[in-house]
Every structure is written in C-alpha cells, then in structure tokens.
Design a protein around this motif. Structure first.
Motif, PDB file in Angstrom:
ATOM      1  N   UNK A 162       9.847  -9.334  37.525  1.00 26.44           N
ATOM      2  CA  UNK A 162       9.499  -8.811  35.706  1.00 26.44           C
ATOM      3  C   UNK A 162       7.815  -8.477  35.961  1.00 26.44           C
ATOM      4  N   UNK A 163       7.824  -7.371  35.306  1.00 23.69           N
ATOM      5  CA  UNK A 163       6.564  -6.659  35.325  1.00 23.69           C
ATOM      6  C   UNK A 163       5.770  -6.172  34.085  1.00 23.69           C
ATOM      7  N   UNK A 164       4.209  -6.248  33.507  1.00 23.42           N
ATOM      8  CA  UNK A 164       4.240  -5.739  32.252  1.00 23.42           C
ATOM      9  C   UNK A 164       2.875  -5.238  32.655  1.00 23.42           C
ATOM     10  N   UNK A 165       3.533  -3.372  32.316  1.00 24.32           N
ATOM     11  CA  UNK A 165       2.866  -2.665  32.753  1.00 24.32           C
ATOM     12  C   UNK A 165       1.440  -2.580  31.260  1.00 24.32           C
ATOM     13  N   UNK A 166       0.331  -2.278  30.968  1.00 24.44           N
ATOM     14  CA  UNK A 166       0.156  -2.245  30.417  1.00 24.44           C
ATOM     15  C   UNK A 166       0.341  -0.733  29.233  1.00 24.44           C
ATOM     16  N   UNK A 208       7.431 -10.168  21.457  1.00 24.82           N
ATOM     17  CA  UNK A 208       8.197 -10.059  20.799  1.00 24.82           C
ATOM     18  C   UNK A 208       9.728 -10.353  22.678  1.00 24.82           C
ATOM     19  N   UNK A 209      10.542 -10.234  21.997  1.00 22.18           N
ATOM     20  CA  UNK A 209      11.561 -10.718  23.739  1.00 22.18           C
ATOM     21  C   UNK A 209      11.019  -9.049  24.629  1.00 22.18           C
ATOM     22  N   UNK A 210      10.742  -7.877  23.748  1.00 17.92           N
ATOM     23  CA  UNK A 210      10.735  -6.704  24.459  1.00 17.92           C
ATOM     24  C   UNK A 210       8.526  -6.123  24.912  1.00 17.92           C
ATOM     25  N   UNK A 211       7.651  -7.363  24.599  1.00 17.13           N
ATOM     26  CA  UNK A 211       6.206  -6.976  24.389  1.00 17.13           C
ATOM     27  C   UNK A 211       5.666  -8.476  24.479  1.00 17.13           C
ATOM     28  N   UNK A 212       4.581  -8.314  24.416  1.00 17.31           N
ATOM     29  CA  UNK A 212       3.221  -8.647  24.734  1.00 17.31           C
ATOM     30  C   UNK A 212       1.636  -8.314  24.752  1.00 17.31           C
ATOM     31  N   UNK A 230     -19.311 -10.419  22.318  1.00 19.61           N
ATOM     32  CA  UNK A 230     -20.219  -8.503  22.944  1.00 19.61           C
ATOM     33  C   UNK A 230     -19.040  -7.558  22.947  1.00 19.61           C
ATOM     34  N   UNK A 231     -17.851  -8.347  23.078  1.00 18.98           N
ATOM     35  CA  UNK A 231     -16.633  -7.201  23.008  1.00 18.98           C
ATOM     36  C   UNK A 231     -15.523  -8.276  22.296  1.00 18.98           C
ATOM     37  N   UNK A 232     -14.921  -7.184  21.790  1.00 23.61           N
ATOM     38  CA  UNK A 232     -12.949  -8.497  21.654  1.00 23.61           C
ATOM     39  C   UNK A 232     -12.234  -6.879  22.126  1.00 23.61           C
ATOM     40  N   UNK A 233     -10.808  -7.248  21.977  1.00 24.46           N
ATOM     41  CA  UNK A 233      -9.931  -6.041  22.010  1.00 24.46           C
ATOM     42  C   UNK A 233      -8.576  -6.875  21.905  1.00 24.46           C
ATOM     43  N   UNK A 234      -7.670  -6.187  22.704  1.00 23.04           N
ATOM     44  CA  UNK A 234      -6.369  -6.248  23.010  1.00 23.04           C
ATOM     45  C   UNK A 234      -5.204  -5.311  23.510  1.00 23.04           C
ATOM     46  N   UNK A 235      -4.677  -5.784  25.143  1.00 20.09           N
ATOM     47  CA  UNK A 235      -3.841  -4.935  25.827  1.00 20.09           C
ATOM     48  C   UNK A 235      -2.597  -5.265  25.072  1.00 20.09           C
ATOM     49  N   UNK A 236      -1.615  -4.514  25.250  1.00 20.55           N
ATOM     50  CA  UNK A 236      -0.041  -4.090  24.654  1.00 20.55           C
ATOM     51  C   UNK A 236       0.515  -3.958  26.034  1.00 20.55           C
ATOM     52  N   UNK A 237       1.054  -5.283  26.692  1.00 16.31           N
ATOM     53  CA  UNK A 237       2.514  -4.961  27.783  1.00 16.31           C
ATOM     54  C   UNK A 237       3.632  -4.584  27.245  1.00 16.31           C
ATOM     55  N   UNK A 238       4.438  -4.544  27.687  1.00 16.20           N
ATOM     56  CA  UNK A 238       5.999  -4.406  27.542  1.00 16.20           C
ATOM     57  C   UNK A 238       5.980  -4.893  28.902  1.00 16.20           C
ATOM     58  N   UNK A 239       7.637  -5.747  29.400  1.00 14.18           N
ATOM     59  CA  UNK A 239       7.880  -6.426  29.667  1.00 14.18           C
ATOM     60  C   UNK A 239       9.409  -5.584  30.764  1.00 14.18           C
ATOM     61  N   UNK A 240       8.840  -5.064  31.579  1.00  8.58           N
ATOM     62  CA  UNK A 240      10.213  -4.619  32.503  1.00  8.58           C
ATOM     63  C   UNK A 240      10.190  -4.951  33.475  1.00  8.58           C
ATOM     64  N   UNK A 285      12.370  -1.333  30.598  1.00  5.63           N
ATOM     65  CA  UNK A 285      12.440  -2.699  29.495  1.00  5.63           C
ATOM     66  C   UNK A 285      13.620  -3.584  29.253  1.00  5.63           C
ATOM     67  N   UNK A 286      13.158  -4.615  29.661  1.00  6.08           N
ATOM     68  CA  UNK A 286      14.143  -5.854  29.625  1.00  6.08           C
ATOM     69  C   UNK A 286      13.633  -6.964  28.634  1.00  6.08           C
TER      70      UNK A 286
END
Length: 143
Positions: A55-59, A86-90, A105-115, A121-122
């Motif tokens: 399982x990889x979580x690329x940004x 979701x089953x394919x994204x985080x 100071x800072x807010x943010x988000x990173x979206x990752x796919x399950x691959x 994609x998985x």
C-alpha cells in the motif's frame, strides 16, 4: 462527532528558516509529512508496514493556508487528523500551532490515493479492510 486529532511537537530548526529567521514556506509540507507519519505510528502502524503490505499513499493534492509565520526556535504542535476517507482516497488535515501562545499559524490538507507498488489505484477497503476500518474510526472520532 469530531475526528481523532493527533499532536506531534517539533522545534523550528535554523536550517528550516530564511535569513529573517522565518520558517521557509515549503517546510510546512515537511511538517505535514511528519504529522501524518506520526499519526499512523501512534496507532501502532508504520509507513514501512503499509509499504510491505503493498500500500502506497502518494500525494495527489496539497493545500496550505498561511496565517502567521513560525520563527527559528519556535516550538510548534502539528495537529493531524483524517478528513475525508473513501475506499480509494484519503485526506489528512493539519494545523500548525505555536506552543508559546497557542497561535494558529498554518492550516492545510493533503489528499492521497491508495495505490499498489506499481502506483495503480487500489480499493483499500478490499485489499486491507482492517487498515481501512482503523482509518474510518479515526475519521469518526472513535478510539
């Protein structure tokens, strides 16, 4: 219900700042990575173990909103939680808070796919249902 928030403290190092002693803007992405790595480790799982399971979580996307700067030697808390799952994204969400005055100071988000290791994609809910369920409980605020 509020999701589970994990907090990890770091100190702004000299090498992370510019000539004015202000943390360079791109270093917040590094701090986000520290936050999500420690979030996962806190649950007794590591990125290495995920990778060993294939399982990889690329940004796929990153968003940062700068409110105030961190400066050299500031202690900051990296607050990390699961946003959307979701089953394919985080999506991980982050806040960087200066410890001394609790200033946001800072807010943010990173979206990752399950691959998989070939970056295909998985559906995590099928390939690793235990990991998926663990993430889902963190998203719902259950321990």
């Amino acid at each position: 219900m509020r999701p589970i928030i994990f907090t990890h403290r770091v100190r702004a190092r000299y090498q992370e700042t510019d000539q004015m002693g202000v943390v360079y803007h791109a270093n917040y992405l590094n701090w986000f990575e520290v936050g999500r790595t420690e979030f996962i480790r806190h649950a007794g799982l590591t990125y290495r173990e995920l990778e060993e399971k294939g399982i990889l979580l690329p940004v796929m996307d990153a968003r940062i909103t700068y409110k105030k700067p961190a400066k050299y030697d500031d202690e900051v808390d990296i607050r990390t939680w699961v946003g959307l799952l979701s089953p394919v994204r985080l999506t991980f969400c982050y806040e960087i808070i200066r410890v001394a005055d609790q200033e946001l100071l800072v807010t943010g988000e990173t979206m990752h796919a399950f691959t998989n290791s070939d970056l295909k994609p998985i559906r995590l809910s099928r390939s690793e249902p235990i990991v998926y369920e663990w993430l889902a409980t963190k998203n719902k605020g259950e321990e």
